[in-house]
Design an enzyme around this catalytic site. Sequence first.
Site, mmCIF file in Angstrom:
data_model
loop_
_atom_site.group_PDB
_atom_site.id
_atom_site.type_symbol
_atom_site.label_atom_id
_atom_site.label_comp_id
_atom_site.label_asym_id
_atom_site.label_seq_id
_atom_site.Cartn_x
_atom_site.Cartn_y
_atom_site.Cartn_z
ATOM 1 C CG ASN A 1 -0.435 0.005 2.490
ATOM 2 O OD1 ASN A 1 0.719 -0.367 2.683
ATOM 3 N ND2 ASN A 1 -1.202 0.448 3.465
ATOM 4 N N GLY B 1 2.828 -5.269 7.540
ATOM 5 C CA GLY B 1 1.872 -6.087 6.803
ATOM 6 C C GLY B 1 0.757 -6.540 7.725
ATOM 7 N N GLY C 1 2.739 -11.057 10.360
ATOM 8 C CA GLY C 1 3.704 -10.507 11.315
ATOM 9 C C GLY C 1 3.853 -11.379 12.546
ATOM 10 C CD GLU D 1 5.111 -0.480 13.424
ATOM 11 O OE1 GLU D 1 3.927 -0.301 13.738
ATOM 12 O OE2 GLU D 1 6.041 -0.362 14.239
ATOM 13 C CD GLN E 1 -6.883 -5.277 -0.298
ATOM 14 O OE1 GLN E 1 -6.855 -6.175 0.546
ATOM 15 N NE2 GLN E 1 -7.366 -4.087 -0.033
ATOM 16 C CD GLU F 1 -6.183 -4.190 8.502
ATOM 17 O OE1 GLU F 1 -5.661 -5.298 8.315
ATOM 18 O OE2 GLU F 1 -5.527 -3.142 8.650
ATOM 19 C CD GLU G 1 7.896 1.471 10.528
ATOM 20 O OE1 GLU G 1 8.811 0.701 10.216
ATOM 21 O OE2 GLU G 1 6.849 1.553 9.887
HETATM 22 P P1 NAD Z 1 0.751 -9.213 4.025
HETATM 23 O O1 NAD Z 1 0.957 -9.568 5.453
HETATM 24 O O2 NAD Z 1 0.002 -10.141 3.169
HETATM 25 O O3 NAD Z 1 2.179 -9.035 3.317
HETATM 26 C C1 NAD Z 1 3.138 -8.086 3.778
HETATM 27 C C2 NAD Z 1 4.515 -8.541 3.320
HETATM 28 O O4 NAD Z 1 4.873 -9.699 4.057
HETATM 29 C C3 NAD Z 1 4.586 -8.947 1.849
HETATM 30 O O5 NAD Z 1 5.837 -8.559 1.324
HETATM 31 C C4 NAD Z 1 4.471 -10.452 1.924
HETATM 32 O O6 NAD Z 1 5.023 -11.118 0.821
HETATM 33 C C5 NAD Z 1 5.267 -10.732 3.196
HETATM 34 N N1 NAD Z 1 4.988 -11.981 3.900
HETATM 35 C C6 NAD Z 1 3.778 -12.543 4.158
HETATM 36 N N2 NAD Z 1 3.956 -13.675 4.871
HETATM 37 C C7 NAD Z 1 5.292 -13.813 5.086
HETATM 38 C C8 NAD Z 1 6.105 -14.786 5.747
HETATM 39 N N3 NAD Z 1 5.574 -15.845 6.360
HETATM 40 N N4 NAD Z 1 7.444 -14.614 5.770
HETATM 41 C C9 NAD Z 1 8.006 -13.543 5.172
HETATM 42 N N5 NAD Z 1 7.290 -12.594 4.512
HETATM 43 C C10 NAD Z 1 5.952 -12.724 4.469
HETATM 44 O O7 NAD Z 1 0.113 -7.744 3.998
HETATM 45 P P2 NAD Z 1 -0.336 -6.890 2.730
HETATM 46 O O8 NAD Z 1 -1.599 -7.459 2.180
HETATM 47 O O9 NAD Z 1 0.820 -6.690 1.803
HETATM 48 O O10 NAD Z 1 -0.630 -5.478 3.409
HETATM 49 C C11 NAD Z 1 -1.824 -5.159 4.036
HETATM 50 C C12 NAD Z 1 -1.664 -5.222 5.545
HETATM 51 O O11 NAD Z 1 -0.593 -4.390 5.942
HETATM 52 C C13 NAD Z 1 -2.882 -4.707 6.290
HETATM 53 O O12 NAD Z 1 -3.173 -5.581 7.352
HETATM 54 C C14 NAD Z 1 -2.417 -3.365 6.830
HETATM 55 O O13 NAD Z 1 -3.072 -2.947 7.994
HETATM 56 C C15 NAD Z 1 -0.989 -3.609 7.063
HETATM 57 N N6 NAD Z 1 -0.240 -2.354 7.093
HETATM 58 C C16 NAD Z 1 0.200 -1.905 8.295
HETATM 59 C C17 NAD Z 1 0.899 -0.710 8.365
HETATM 60 C C18 NAD Z 1 1.425 -0.199 9.678
HETATM 61 O O14 NAD Z 1 2.307 0.645 9.662
HETATM 62 N N7 NAD Z 1 0.929 -0.680 10.801
HETATM 63 C C19 NAD Z 1 1.147 0.023 7.195
HETATM 64 C C20 NAD Z 1 0.683 -0.473 5.990
HETATM 65 C C21 NAD Z 1 -0.011 -1.670 5.940
#
Ligand code: NAD
Length: 486
Positions: free
Chosen positions: A156, A232, A237, A253, A334, A387, A467
């Site tokens: 995002n 993510g 996470g 995060e 999405q 969410e 961060e």
């Molecule tokens: P996601 O968790 O699907 O993926 C995030 C990243 O993690 C991607 O690069 C993905 O390939 C990687 N990933 C996923 N599983 C992994 C694993 N087991 N090992 C290593 N890497 C892995 O999230 P998304 O769909 O890309 O993003 C949306 C989410 O991110 C939402 O939940 C949103 O709230 C969150 N987000 C949080 C913040 C914050 O600062 N708190 C900011 C932006 C987005």
Amino acid sequence: MSNAATNEYRNYIDGEWCASASGAVFENRNPADTTDLVGTFQASTAEDAERAVAAASNAFEEWKRTPISQRAKILNAAADYLEANVDRFADELTREEGKLLSASKGEVRRSAQTLRFYAVEGQTLCGETFPQDDGKMIVYTQREPLGVATVITPWNFPISIPARKIAPALITGNTVVFKPSSEAPMIACRLAEAFDHAGIPKGVFNFITGGSGKIGAPITEPPVVRAISFTGSTAAGEHIHRSVPLTTRTQMELGGKNPLIVMEDADLDKAVTLTVNGGFSLTGQACTGTSRVLVMKGVKEQYLEKLAARVEQLSVGNGLKEGIDLGPLASEKQLENVLGYIAVGKQEARLVCGGERLTGGDFDKGYYVQPTVFTDVTRDMRIAREEIFGPVIAVMEVDSYEQAIAIANDVPYGLSASLVTNDFRYIQRFPLDIEAGTVKVNRTTTGNLVNAPFGGVKKSSTSTFRESGRAGLDFFTQTKTVYLGT
Ligand code: NAD
């Protein structure tokens, strides 16, 4: 870096642009028009990931001893490169992620600003000296880098989030393995290109694309990886946080379910503007986006009327075009997710406006949904608790400030929250009462400064380090206490 004929982009490992050992690539398509192929990227394997970690590990000792002014020079040169190419890179960012072109330009510029911020701020990081009784001894602390830092980011904010993790890691002397989301690897590749162009020594920064199923564990679990900065979903996470060695520092995060509370005395036009900007900018796909509005009973109907009128004016379309308020959702996944929640909302609550996928003409080529508002939402409903990460707002009626706080806090998340009022009694109490890492009054739940810390509470972050700002430097350094006697 790409092969222009094939539009294929490569990994950057140990100072070389290289194809994956798998020989396979994956496609990155425009969510506004899926006939537009933005590029193909390496479907990396565990072998590629191991090479990236080894390169970062080998480069560490020399990089940590490289004079800080030289490290800063590289960050500044990378910022120059981003700024010189802002129009081209922003266009690509909109094509791969869907956000408005103005937002993409802002994000590329902000990333350059972040690199410059850390180039300066990193040079001010220092330890302390301690008074003690031995006149022939000096006792002080010094800050040291941790080692290899793995940076994993979502789609995002696919350049500004990486920038705010990578810059503090590099300036403090860590080496980096960076894995972007497979939904938006193009602008991440441009960031890698910026470091390459800036002359970063080989192995100090490594960039690798591909599915987390294959490369997730090899870039997070080896003990040589001493820090992981991840943004993510909470599920991913939490999984990474639990599967890494005790010696690996993590900063996660994660998700949010951010409330905007509208008090009885609020300027309702302003409350509506804050709702629309906080809930629908980035098509509701900001982690700090407004997803719940808790509005006082006495003004609820008036607020809803104004909100619906404003939302109906919003125009949805391709973010490359002028006059668009909301771009498409970023991916098919999405789209399915958001439409799923809209269907749930229609069962649980009352639809005020929106609620449909947009179809016909150019809409058929992309992932477009109407900005959607539900009301008569109660605290146990799924759309009030989970969410959604899309342009869907749940409006909930409350009787008092105390009830608003109780409901606002009654979710597993605590990323950001805002209060709309001019009543100082509430303004003063709100930062203390609300469970959120970012607290705002009369501002959108979205948005944070480059130079201020950022993070959540509860399931929105690991309770380790913030961060952004100076806090980003703390995460990537450890304290050593030194006793120097004669
Ligand atoms: P996601 O968790 O699907 O993926 C995030 C990243 O993690 C991607 O690069 C993905 O390939 C990687 N990933 C996923 N599983 C992994 C694993 N087991 N090992 C290593 N890497 C892995 O999230 P998304 O769909 O890309 O993003 C949306 C989410 O991110 C939402 O939940 C949103 O709230 C969150 N987000 C949080 C913040 C914050 O600062 N708190 C900011 C932006 C987005």
